[in-house]
Design a protein around this motif. Structure first.
Motif, mmCIF file in Angstrom:
data_model
loop_
_atom_site.group_PDB
_atom_site.id
_atom_site.type_symbol
_atom_site.label_atom_id
_atom_site.label_comp_id
_atom_site.label_asym_id
_atom_site.label_seq_id
_atom_site.Cartn_x
_atom_site.Cartn_y
_atom_site.Cartn_z
ATOM 1 N N HIS A 493 0.847 -1.202 0.000
ATOM 2 C CA HIS A 493 0.000 0.000 0.000
ATOM 3 C C HIS A 493 0.877 1.244 0.000
ATOM 4 O O HIS A 493 0.853 2.039 0.949
ATOM 5 N N LEU A 494 1.632 1.411 -1.088
ATOM 6 C CA LEU A 494 2.420 2.621 -1.235
ATOM 7 C C LEU A 494 1.519 3.851 -1.264
ATOM 8 O O LEU A 494 1.933 4.950 -0.871
ATOM 9 N N ASP A 495 0.268 3.667 -1.694
ATOM 10 C CA ASP A 495 -0.677 4.776 -1.702
ATOM 11 C C ASP A 495 -0.935 5.289 -0.284
ATOM 12 O O ASP A 495 -1.042 6.494 -0.058
ATOM 13 N N TYR A 496 -1.026 4.368 0.701
ATOM 14 C CA TYR A 496 -1.205 4.786 2.085
ATOM 15 C C TYR A 496 -0.029 5.650 2.549
ATOM 16 O O TYR A 496 -0.209 6.636 3.264
ATOM 17 N N PHE A 497 1.177 5.251 2.139
ATOM 18 C CA PHE A 497 2.360 5.998 2.555
ATOM 19 C C PHE A 497 2.358 7.400 1.939
ATOM 20 O O PHE A 497 2.695 8.382 2.609
ATOM 21 N N PHE A 498 1.985 7.507 0.664
ATOM 22 C CA PHE A 498 1.882 8.823 0.030
ATOM 23 C C PHE A 498 0.837 9.690 0.731
ATOM 24 O O PHE A 498 1.054 10.884 0.961
ATOM 25 N N TRP A 499 -0.308 9.096 1.053
ATOM 26 C CA TRP A 499 -1.348 9.862 1.749
ATOM 27 C C TRP A 499 -0.882 10.290 3.136
ATOM 28 O O TRP A 499 -1.245 11.373 3.621
ATOM 29 N N LEU A 500 -0.069 9.463 3.782
ATOM 30 C CA LEU A 500 0.505 9.853 5.068
ATOM 31 C C LEU A 500 1.393 11.082 4.908
ATOM 32 O O LEU A 500 1.333 12.026 5.725
ATOM 33 N N LEU A 501 2.214 11.099 3.848
ATOM 34 C CA LEU A 501 3.070 12.256 3.594
ATOM 35 C C LEU A 501 2.248 13.505 3.270
ATOM 36 O O LEU A 501 2.602 14.620 3.667
ATOM 37 N N VAL A 502 1.139 13.317 2.546
ATOM 38 C CA VAL A 502 0.243 14.449 2.259
ATOM 39 C C VAL A 502 -0.310 15.023 3.565
ATOM 40 O O VAL A 502 -0.365 16.250 3.752
ATOM 41 N N SER A 503 -0.689 14.141 4.468
ATOM 42 C CA SER A 503 -1.233 14.588 5.756
ATOM 43 C C SER A 503 -0.189 15.356 6.563
ATOM 44 O O SER A 503 -0.471 16.426 7.128
ATOM 45 N N LEU A 504 1.036 14.811 6.608
ATOM 46 C CA LEU A 504 2.100 15.490 7.337
ATOM 47 C C LEU A 504 2.416 16.851 6.722
ATOM 48 O O LEU A 504 2.636 17.837 7.433
ATOM 49 N N GLY A 505 2.429 16.909 5.371
ATOM 50 C CA GLY A 505 2.686 18.176 4.701
ATOM 51 C C GLY A 505 1.589 19.189 4.937
ATOM 52 O O GLY A 505 1.850 20.390 5.103
ATOM 53 N N SER A 506 0.353 18.727 4.993
ATOM 54 C CA SER A 506 -0.783 19.625 5.223
ATOM 55 C C SER A 506 -0.737 20.215 6.632
ATOM 56 O O SER A 506 -1.147 21.360 6.850
ATOM 57 N N VAL A 507 -0.254 19.430 7.588
ATOM 58 C CA VAL A 507 -0.094 19.940 8.952
ATOM 59 C C VAL A 507 1.086 20.910 9.025
ATOM 60 O O VAL A 507 1.052 21.910 9.747
ATOM 61 N N ASN A 508 2.117 20.640 8.233
ATOM 62 C CA ASN A 508 3.332 21.454 8.267
ATOM 63 C C ASN A 508 3.093 22.875 7.767
ATOM 64 O O ASN A 508 3.700 23.822 8.280
ATOM 65 N N ILE A 509 2.213 23.049 6.787
ATOM 66 C CA ILE A 509 1.998 24.372 6.191
ATOM 67 C C ILE A 509 1.499 25.393 7.205
ATOM 68 O O ILE A 509 2.091 26.474 7.359
ATOM 69 N N PRO A 510 0.394 25.123 7.950
ATOM 70 C CA PRO A 510 -0.052 26.129 8.928
ATOM 71 C C PRO A 510 0.968 26.363 10.038
ATOM 72 O O PRO A 510 1.088 27.484 10.545
ATOM 73 N N VAL A 511 1.711 25.322 10.410
ATOM 74 C CA VAL A 511 2.758 25.498 11.425
ATOM 75 C C VAL A 511 3.831 26.445 10.899
ATOM 76 O O VAL A 511 4.292 27.351 11.602
ATOM 77 N N PHE A 512 4.231 26.252 9.630
ATOM 78 C CA PHE A 512 5.234 27.121 9.021
ATOM 79 C C PHE A 512 4.740 28.564 8.950
ATOM 80 O O PHE A 512 5.481 29.500 9.254
ATOM 81 N N VAL A 513 3.467 28.742 8.547
ATOM 82 C CA VAL A 513 2.902 30.088 8.447
ATOM 83 C C VAL A 513 2.888 30.766 9.814
ATOM 84 O O VAL A 513 3.230 31.945 9.951
ATOM 85 N N PHE A 514 2.510 30.009 10.853
ATOM 86 C CA PHE A 514 2.440 30.566 12.213
ATOM 87 C C PHE A 514 3.802 31.082 12.656
ATOM 88 O O PHE A 514 3.936 32.223 13.120
ATOM 89 N N PHE A 515 4.834 30.259 12.505
ATOM 90 C CA PHE A 515 6.161 30.676 12.949
ATOM 91 C C PHE A 515 6.757 31.745 12.037
ATOM 92 O O PHE A 515 7.553 32.565 12.491
ATOM 93 N N SER A 516 6.364 31.751 10.758
ATOM 94 C CA SER A 516 6.847 32.800 9.857
ATOM 95 C C SER A 516 6.299 34.162 10.272
ATOM 96 O O SER A 516 7.032 35.157 10.309
ATOM 97 N N VAL A 517 5.006 34.197 10.593
ATOM 98 C CA VAL A 517 4.391 35.452 11.034
ATOM 99 C C VAL A 517 5.004 35.908 12.346
ATOM 100 O O VAL A 517 5.307 37.092 12.554
ATOM 101 N N LYS A 518 5.226 34.940 13.258
ATOM 102 C CA LYS A 518 5.827 35.270 14.549
ATOM 103 C C LYS A 518 7.234 35.820 14.365
ATOM 104 O O LYS A 518 7.636 36.789 15.021
ATOM 105 N N TYR A 519 8.001 35.216 13.450
ATOM 106 C CA TYR A 519 9.362 35.679 13.183
ATOM 107 C C TYR A 519 9.346 37.079 12.581
ATOM 108 O O TYR A 519 10.149 37.941 12.954
ATOM 109 N N THR A 520 8.403 37.320 11.651
ATOM 110 C CA THR A 520 8.309 38.635 11.016
ATOM 111 C C THR A 520 7.993 39.716 12.046
ATOM 112 O O THR A 520 8.585 40.798 12.045
ATOM 113 N N HIS A 521 7.055 39.429 12.958
ATOM 114 C CA HIS A 521 6.700 40.398 13.999
ATOM 115 C C HIS A 521 7.871 40.633 14.946
ATOM 116 O O HIS A 521 8.088 41.750 15.425
ATOM 117 N N MET A 522 8.634 39.571 15.220
ATOM 118 C CA MET A 522 9.797 39.702 16.086
ATOM 119 C C MET A 522 10.828 40.620 15.449
ATOM 120 O O MET A 522 11.470 41.431 16.117
#
Length: 524
Positions: A493-522
């Motif tokens: 089920h390589l498809d499951y593994f790809f979907w797992l990576l999609v999920s991790l990437g989708s979580v990573n984006i808002p985390v990146f945006v949050f810390f980017s905004v925090k860094y910019t304000h700093m």
């Protein structure tokens, strides 16, 4: 009175001449090969870049000539399983991105970027020679399979192979963190016009990287699959030699930044001194001086602490898809050419079209900020993984419908369905990786340019090691129903593994945006 006016006029002319003379030289503290202030007309700027670009193009051709198809070498020539081969490749690639910490420390504190690149290139070339010998000398590679009996590599054969690979990993550790910074050093940061060119330099630097990767994905992979690994490894070795020669040819045109000492060494000295003198009392009359010194090192400590594995799975996926056009069989690693083709198309469009357009709205000379550019790249990479997951879902469904699960035969789904995922991943790199290189260069002090580039590369290392760990955990937890089976991925089920990576990437984006905004304000 006239004599006074004449004298004042002469002084003004003299001052004007002095200012013009100063402008003839770079004012960022760099020197030329003779140790003198570098003349702008004869050193640095774009005139020095072709030699750096040629060096990086040839070096990346050599690296990707090994990395792009290494998993095929492990499985076909060394008779490794898919999981074992993927683990070896990911661990090696991860090491290639952690050794830059060594090269960066040496460059910033001792040798400077130029000599670090030169010396580690020799180590790199030695590793390439060892790897080529391991694939060419009969006694240094396993015998061919006899039916289903495939002899594994002996201790000596494995030692020569992995010695070559990890010498390459060490060699790239002295080149990768230094070459982009060395190229950017060719532009005077005190000159507004040269600052604009430096922002464009990072785009074209990434462009040259992908020229080398493009040749590796097409010509070299085809040679390895059709003419053998001896020639397939010899050609990258020759190009590594050309990379070193190209770098030295540009020496008279380079501007050099002197090593200014790394904060790491300063911090270590402070920690050792603090331990040795922990029982001593500070004299009252020296308190002010001590605090000034301590605050300086605290600042250095704060600066220090602030400051591709996916293609392997794409190749495994493509190996079980229809790869023939008439009598011609397409090596699955060749599809990587669409990743690099995407970069070769996207960089000129980004530099000449997107940046001037976005500049009208943002008012920034470079269009997007580095963090905005990286965020766009992360989003596009998730789109690439999503497409890969959809293709694999369809492929496995066809395997089930046509009763190809147990046999592991090729599924009649054309390999060209992989093109969008490769193309999107290349576009993501233009945004994310170029933005990351520029961000770490611009945000780092002069004494940490190489080190901060190495920290940027360390994120790739962590990604490779994490992916290797995830694959190992998935193989262990899924047991017989492993997502990535050793031999027949139709039964996984390589498809499951790809979907797992999609999920991790989708979580990573808002985390990146949050810390980017925090860094910019700093920063504000």
């Amino acid at each position: 009175m006239a004599s006074i006016d004449e004298e004042r006029s002469l002084l003004e002319v003299e001052e004007s001449l002095i200012q013009e003379e100063v402008k003839l030289y770079a004012e960022d503290g760099s020197i030329d090969i003779h140790g003198n202030p570098p003349l702008k007309q004869t050193t640095g700027n774009w005139k020095a870049c072709p030699f750096i670009f040629a060096n990086e193009c040839c070096e990346r051709l050599a690296y990707y000539g090994i990395a792009k198809n290494l998993i095929t070498y492990f499985t076909n020539e060394l008779h490794e399983t898919n999981v074992s081969a993927a683990r070896h490749v990911m661990t090696w690639q991860g090491t290639c991105y952690i050794t830059p910490l060594i090269g960066a420390l040496i460059a910033d504190a001792y040798w400077g970027r130029y000599w670090t690149i030169a010396c580690f290139s020799a180590i790199y070339f030695t590793g390439m020679v060892a790897l080529t010998l391991s694939a060419s000398v009969p006694g240094l590679k396993p015998a061919e399979c006899i039916g289903s009996l495939c002899p594994p590599a002996t201790m000596v054969q494995s030692t020569v192979l992995f010695s070559g690979l990890y010498l390459i990993a060490l060699g790239t550790g002295g080149i990768k963190p230094c070459v982009s910074s060395f190229g950017a050093d060719q532009f005077d940061k005190t000159d507004p016009s040269e600052r604009v060119r430096k922002a464009s330099f990072f785009n074209w630097f990434y462009f040259t990287i992908n020229i080398g990767a493009f040749v590796s994905s097409t010509v070299l992979v085809w040679i390895q699959e059709n003419y053998g690994w001896e020639l397939g490894f010899l050609i990258p070795t020759v190009f590594m030699g050309l990379a070193t020669m190209s770098f030295f040819f540009g020496t008279p045109l380079y501007r050099f930044q002197k090593p200014r000492g790394s904060p790491i060494t300063s911090v270590c000295q402070v920690l050792v001194a603090a331990y040795r003198k922990s029982n001593l009392k500070v004299p009252e009359d020296s308190t002010d001086g001590f605090l000034t010194k301590r605050q300086l090192y605290q600042k250095e400590m704060q600066t220090l602490t602030r400051g591709s594995y996916i293609y392997t799975l794409f190749v495994q996926q493509g190996r079980c898809m229809k790869r023939t056009i008439g009598l011609f069989e397409i090596p699955p690693a060749t599809l990587g050419m669409f990743d690099t083709a995407s970069v070769l198309i996207s960089v000129p469009i980004y530099d000449r079209v997107i940046v001037p357009l976005v500049r009208r709205f943002t008012g920034l000379a470079k269009g997007f900020t580095e963090l905005q550019r990286m965020g766009i790249g992360l989003f596009v990479s998730v789109l690439s993984l999503t497409f890969a997951a959809i293709v694999e879902t369809v492929r496995l469904q066809l395997a089930r419908d046509l009763d190809l699960v147990e046999s592991g035969d090729i599924v009649p789904l054309n390999i060209f369905w992989q093109i969008p995922q490769y193309f999107l991943m290349g576009t993501a790199g233009v945004f994310f990786f170029v933005g990351r290189i520029e961000f770490f260069y611009e945000q780092s002090p002069d004494s940490m340019r190489s080190l901060c580039s190495a920290w940027a590369l360390l994120t790739t290392t962590l990604g490779n090691y994490l992916s290797s760990l995830i694959i190992t955990l998935v193989a262990y937890l899924s047991g017989k129903d492993c997502w990535i089976p050793s031999d027949n991925i139709n039964n996984g089920h390589l498809d499951y593994f790809f979907w797992l990576l999609v999920s991790l990437g989708s979580v990573n984006i808002p985390v990146f945006v949050f810390f980017s905004v925090k860094y910019t304000h700093m920063k504000v």
